[in-house]
Design an enzyme around this catalytic site. Structure first.
Site, PDB file in Angstrom:
ATOM      1  N   ARG A  26     155.892  30.256 -19.762  1.00  0.00           N
ATOM      2  CA  ARG A  26     154.589  29.909 -19.157  1.00  0.00           C
ATOM      3  C   ARG A  26     153.420  30.290 -20.068  1.00  0.00           C
ATOM      4  NH1 ARG A  26     152.085  29.205 -13.799  1.00  0.00           N
ATOM      5  NH2 ARG A  26     150.271  30.531 -13.615  1.00  0.00           N
ATOM      6  N   ILE A  39     145.909  25.991 -14.182  1.00  0.00           N
ATOM      7  CA  ILE A  39     147.364  26.025 -14.019  1.00  0.00           C
ATOM      8  C   ILE A  39     147.571  26.835 -12.741  1.00  0.00           C
ATOM      9  CG2 ILE A  39     147.520  28.041 -15.593  1.00  0.00           C
ATOM     10  CD1 ILE A  39     150.337  27.240 -16.323  1.00  0.00           C
ATOM     11  N   SER A  40     148.404  26.318 -11.820  1.00  0.00           N
ATOM     12  CA  SER A  40     148.530  26.970 -10.513  1.00  0.00           C
ATOM     13  C   SER A  40     149.246  28.311 -10.623  1.00  0.00           C
ATOM     14  CB  SER A  40     149.297  26.054  -9.559  1.00  0.00           C
ATOM     15  OG  SER A  40     148.660  24.808  -9.456  1.00  0.00           O
ATOM     16  N   GLN A  41     148.999  29.153  -9.615  1.00  0.00           N
ATOM     17  CA  GLN A  41     149.676  30.450  -9.474  1.00  0.00           C
ATOM     18  C   GLN A  41     151.206  30.207  -9.466  1.00  0.00           C
ATOM     19  OE1 GLN A  41     149.328  31.493  -5.435  1.00  0.00           O
ATOM     20  NE2 GLN A  41     149.822  33.657  -5.682  1.00  0.00           N
TER      21      GLN A  41
END
Ligand code: SAM
Length: 222
Positions: A39, A65-67
């Site tokens: 990530r 960018i999402s959790q």
């Protein structure tokens, strides 16, 4: 493995333990994907040390960018099988597309902002994700030529479920889409079967806007 890779692998393991498994994500394919994908490469160098934190991060162009947990929750809710073809609207950094690509046969992903599209395409190529196909356009119209899809995931907040996406969902298909106002939404899961469309609410969430013909209108600056 170099020192840096070992450091991030350790952070990934911790993320999976404390943010993903402990909150009830059980699908082994989802857990494995989050444990595998680097990530930290999906954010700018300055943010790499925060990449495994329990929050979304900026990726430029006022997007995020999402959790990690929301990525895992939405992916698990899609009930994926390995021969599925999945459509994602909102490629962003490409991280969610990579998670899907670890699990299914083919991923189709659409991003409307060219700079993000190019950045994600270069990274996903570099990481050898050959089962991801990408387009840069308004994703609210879906991808008619490749439809129907076994699963559709929308990673931006919509005012309502985009009708064209629903049309492009196969019978037996699953869709997940945040629906609400511009500040907060509900995560809606849709299952399409012979008898019609069934919706359930998975709870509150907060996404950037889905902008397009079947989303929010772009704010004019002139
Ligand atoms: N899935 C992404 C990831 O893993 O990094 C995060 C997505 S971000 C929360 C939402 C993305 O949706 C943004 O990159 C935004 O530009 C994109 N977007 C918004 N409206 C769109 C549309 N109509 N078609 C395609 N992409 C759209």
């Amino acid at each position: 493995m170099n020192k840096e890779a070992i450091k991030y692998e350790r952070q990934r393991d911790e993320m999976v333990r404390h943010q993903i498994k402990s909150r009830g994500i059980k699908d082994p394919n989802v857990v494995a994907a989050l444990r595998t994908i680097p990530r930290h490469l999906f954010v700018s160098e300055a943010l790499r040390d925060q990449a495994y934190g329990d929050y979304p991060l900026p990726i430029g162009e006022q997007q995020t960018i999402s959790q990690p947990y929301i990525v895992a929750e939405m992916t698990q809710a899609l009930d994926l099988h390995k021969d599925d073809r999945v459509l994602e609207i909102g490629t962003g950094s490409g991280y969610q597309a990579a998670v899907l690509a670890e699990i299914v046969f083919r991923v189709y992903t659409i991003e409307r902002i060219r700079a993000l599209y190019i950045q994600a395409r270069n990274l996903l190529d570099k990481l050898h994700y050959h089962n991801i196909v990408m387009r840069c356009t308004d994703g609210t119209a879906g991808w008619q030529a490749e439809s129907p899809f076994d699963a559709i995931i929308v990673t931006a907040g919509a005012p309502e479920v985009p009708a064209k996406l629903l049309d492009q969902l196969a019978e037996g298909g699953r869709m997940i889409v945040p629906v609400g106002n511009q500040h907060s939404q509900d995560l809606i899961k849709i299952i399409k079967d012979k008898r019609g469309v069934h919706k359930s609410n998975l709870g509150g969430c907060r996404f950037v806007k889905l902008i397009g013909a079947q989303g929010w209108k772009e704010k004019r600056t002139d």
